[in-house]
Scaffold this active site. Structure first.
Site, PDB file in Angstrom:
ATOM      1  N   ARG A  78       0.783  -1.150   0.218  1.00 12.89           N
ATOM      2  CA  ARG A  78       0.449  -0.271  -0.313  1.00 12.89           C
ATOM      3  C   ARG A  78       0.728   0.649  -0.163  1.00 12.89           C
ATOM      4  NH1 ARG A  78      -3.117  -3.701   3.292  1.00 12.89           N
ATOM      5  NH2 ARG A  78      -1.926  -2.518   4.719  1.00 12.89           N
ATOM      6  N   GLU A 124       2.745  -5.111  12.993  1.00 12.75           N
ATOM      7  CA  GLU A 124       1.869  -5.508  13.916  1.00 12.75           C
ATOM      8  C   GLU A 124       1.013  -7.010  13.795  1.00 12.75           C
ATOM      9  OE1 GLU A 124      -1.630  -3.274  13.520  1.00 12.75           O
ATOM     10  OE2 GLU A 124      -2.571  -3.115  15.276  1.00 12.75           O
TER      11      GLU A 124
END
Ligand code: AMP
Length: 177
Positions: free
Chosen positions: A64, A101
């Protein structure tokens, strides 16, 4: 009062709970990209924020990050350099593994993509724990270049990713605490 562009972008960023794993609240930026005025507005705003920096190239992080890095490079009239997931780049690469994460991964940079002494912007969509951005800074430095600044659409402030990136200026279009 927050400016209209900021408010409009925040209204379009969707929270998706438990994606891609339980406990993660995923920030879905695709509605921002699909809106011509907002997509144009965020790229123009980010370009304005970094316009005074002395920068040679713009480095985008797969996947992204590419969506924001490429138009930012175009707006700044600078070259675009991809940092990619393992085994995607066809020639000799530097490789750095890192924690994120929701897992562990590695990133690669062509060994000849940057010249020694160059200053680059590193761009991604979301700053979470900072592992991805830190690994990218390591790759840039291994190539002999310097990160002039990090640029993100979204900073998840509560994950304290910026702490990992100390020593390098950081610009986020919007931040969640
Ligand atoms: P981190 O290395 O933890 O800072 O994670 C940053 C990378 O993972 C970026 O490339 C993001 O696209 C993605 N990411 C991590 N957490 C999220 C989240 N909550 N929402 C959207 N993307 C995320």
């Amino acid at each position: 009062m927050a400016p209209p562009l900021l408010e409009a972008v925040r209204a379009k960023i969707r929270d998706v709970p438990d994606f891609p794993k339980p406990g993660i609240v995923f920030k879905d930026v695709t509605p921002v990209l699909a809106d011509a005025a907002l997509f144009h507005g965020v790229i123009a705003a980010l370009a304005a924020r970094v316009a005074t920096l002395d920068v040679d190239r713009v480095v985008g992080i797969e996947a992204r990050g590419f969506i924001f890095a490429a138009p930012l490079a175009y707006a700044l009239r600078r070259g675009f350099v991809p940092v990619r997931k393992p085994s995607k780049l066809p020639r000799a690469t530097h490789r750095e593994s890192y924690g994120l994460e929701y897992g562990r991964d590695a990133l690669e940079l062509h060994t000849d993509a940057l010249s020694k002494g160059e200053r680059v912007l590193v761009v991604d969509d979301v700053l979470a724990t900072g592992g991805t951005a830190l690994a990218t800074r390591t790759l840039v430095e291994r190539a002999g270049a310097t990160v002039a600044a990090f640029v993100f659409l979204v900073e998840l402030g509560f994950l304290k990713g910026a702490d990992k990136l100390q020593g390098t200026p950081l610009y986020a279009f919007t931040r969640y605490d």
